[in-house]
Design a protein around this motif. Structure first.
Motif, PDB file in Angstrom:
ATOM      1  N   LYS A   1       0.826  -1.217   0.000  1.00 40.92           N
ATOM      2  CA  LYS A   1       0.000   0.000   0.000  1.00 40.92           C
ATOM      3  C   LYS A   1       0.853   1.257   0.000  1.00 40.92           C
ATOM      4  O   LYS A   1       0.474   2.279  -0.566  1.00 40.92           O
ATOM      5  N   ARG A   2       2.022   1.198   0.658  1.00 41.25           N
ATOM      6  CA  ARG A   2       2.922   2.361   0.719  1.00 41.25           C
ATOM      7  C   ARG A   2       3.904   2.390  -0.447  1.00 41.25           C
ATOM      8  O   ARG A   2       4.825   3.203  -0.472  1.00 41.25           O
ATOM      9  N   SER A   3       3.722   1.491  -1.418  1.00 37.21           N
ATOM     10  CA  SER A   3       4.593   1.399  -2.612  1.00 37.21           C
ATOM     11  C   SER A   3       6.054   1.209  -2.238  1.00 37.21           C
ATOM     12  O   SER A   3       6.947   1.783  -2.863  1.00 37.21           O
ATOM     13  N   GLU A   4       6.318   0.390  -1.241  1.00 37.98           N
ATOM     14  CA  GLU A   4       7.688   0.137  -0.786  1.00 37.98           C
ATOM     15  C   GLU A   4       8.282  -1.133  -1.399  1.00 37.98           C
ATOM     16  O   GLU A   4       9.448  -1.413  -1.185  1.00 37.98           O
ATOM     17  N   ILE A   5       7.490  -1.876  -2.152  1.00 36.05           N
ATOM     18  CA  ILE A   5       7.968  -3.139  -2.722  1.00 36.05           C
ATOM     19  C   ILE A   5       8.480  -2.903  -4.135  1.00 36.05           C
ATOM     20  O   ILE A   5       7.807  -2.311  -4.966  1.00 36.05           O
ATOM     21  N   VAL A   6       9.706  -3.387  -4.368  1.00 39.81           N
ATOM     22  CA  VAL A   6      10.334  -3.298  -5.683  1.00 39.81           C
ATOM     23  C   VAL A   6      10.570  -4.726  -6.164  1.00 39.81           C
ATOM     24  O   VAL A   6      11.338  -5.468  -5.550  1.00 39.81           O
TER      25      VAL A   6
ATOM     26  N   TYR B   1      12.902  -5.321  -1.568  1.00 37.26           N
ATOM     27  CA  TYR B   1      13.223  -5.839  -2.896  1.00 37.26           C
ATOM     28  C   TYR B   1      12.870  -7.322  -2.948  1.00 37.26           C
ATOM     29  O   TYR B   1      13.275  -8.086  -2.072  1.00 37.26           O
ATOM     30  N   VAL B   2      12.138  -7.720  -3.966  1.00 40.66           N
ATOM     31  CA  VAL B   2      11.760  -9.116  -4.167  1.00 40.66           C
ATOM     32  C   VAL B   2      12.595  -9.634  -5.331  1.00 40.66           C
ATOM     33  O   VAL B   2      12.594  -9.045  -6.417  1.00 40.66           O
ATOM     34  N   THR B   3      13.305 -10.736  -5.110  1.00 37.61           N
ATOM     35  CA  THR B   3      14.262 -11.230  -6.094  1.00 37.61           C
ATOM     36  C   THR B   3      14.155 -12.740  -6.273  1.00 37.61           C
ATOM     37  O   THR B   3      13.678 -13.448  -5.387  1.00 37.61           O
ATOM     38  N   ASP B   4      14.653 -13.216  -7.410  1.00 34.87           N
ATOM     39  CA  ASP B   4      14.698 -14.651  -7.649  1.00 34.87           C
ATOM     40  C   ASP B   4      16.009 -15.269  -7.157  1.00 34.87           C
ATOM     41  O   ASP B   4      16.212 -16.476  -7.252  1.00 34.87           O
ATOM     42  N   VAL B   5      16.885 -14.465  -6.591  1.00 33.56           N
ATOM     43  CA  VAL B   5      18.121 -14.960  -5.990  1.00 33.56           C
ATOM     44  C   VAL B   5      17.771 -15.475  -4.593  1.00 33.56           C
ATOM     45  O   VAL B   5      17.048 -14.820  -3.843  1.00 33.56           O
ATOM     46  N   SER B   6      18.267 -16.649  -4.242  1.00 31.02           N
ATOM     47  CA  SER B   6      17.917 -17.230  -2.947  1.00 31.02           C
ATOM     48  C   SER B   6      18.568 -16.468  -1.799  1.00 31.02           C
ATOM     49  O   SER B   6      19.604 -15.814  -1.965  1.00 31.02           O
ATOM     50  N   ALA B   7      17.951 -16.565  -0.640  1.00 31.51           N
ATOM     51  CA  ALA B   7      18.500 -15.926   0.562  1.00 31.51           C
ATOM     52  C   ALA B   7      19.891 -16.476   0.865  1.00 31.51           C
ATOM     53  O   ALA B   7      20.790 -15.735   1.268  1.00 31.51           O
ATOM     54  N   ALA B   8      20.087 -17.770   0.652  1.00 32.64           N
ATOM     55  CA  ALA B   8      21.401 -18.382   0.896  1.00 32.64           C
ATOM     56  C   ALA B   8      22.464 -17.797  -0.041  1.00 32.64           C
ATOM     57  O   ALA B   8      23.596 -17.528   0.384  1.00 32.64           O
ATOM     58  N   ALA B   9      22.103 -17.588  -1.309  1.00 35.40           N
ATOM     59  CA  ALA B   9      23.052 -17.012  -2.269  1.00 35.40           C
ATOM     60  C   ALA B   9      23.382 -15.566  -1.894  1.00 35.40           C
ATOM     61  O   ALA B   9      24.545 -15.141  -1.993  1.00 35.40           O
TER      62      ALA B   9
END
Length: 72
Positions: free
Chosen positions: A25-30, A52-60
Motif C-alpha cells: 500500500k505504501r509502494s515500498e515493494i520493488v 526488494y523481491v528477487t529470484d536470488v535465494s537468501a542463501a546465495a
C-alpha cells in the motif's frame, strides 16, 4: 541492508503477510524479477524502507555478502 528473508519460510506467517500488505500500500515493494521470487531484501531508503523481491535465494545473497566482506 536491514534483513534478508527466504520467501518460502516467511510468507506463511500472518505477521509477514500483514507487513507485505502494508508495504504494498505504501509502494515500498520493488520487484526485481518476473520469475518465481525466492527472497526479499529489506533496506533503508530515502523514503523510509524498500523491500526488494528477487529470484536470488537468501542463501546465495548471504554467501555473496560473506564473499564481499572477506574481500575488503
Amino acid at each position: 541492508m536491514i534483513a534478508v528473508f527466504d520467501i518460502e519460510t516467511t510468507t506463511g506467517s500472518e505477521t509477514t503477510r500483514d507487513f507485505l500488505r502494508k508495504s504494498n500500500k505504501r509502494s515500498e515493494i520493488v520487484t526485481l524479477t518476473e520469475d518465481l521470487p525466492r527472497a526479499m531484501v529489506l533496506c533503508n531508503s530515502r523514503n523510509g524502507i524498500a523491500l526488494y523481491v528477487t529470484d536470488v535465494s537468501a542463501a546465495a545473497i548471504k554467501r555473496r555478502m560473506s564473499d564481499n566482506h572477506s574481500a575488503i
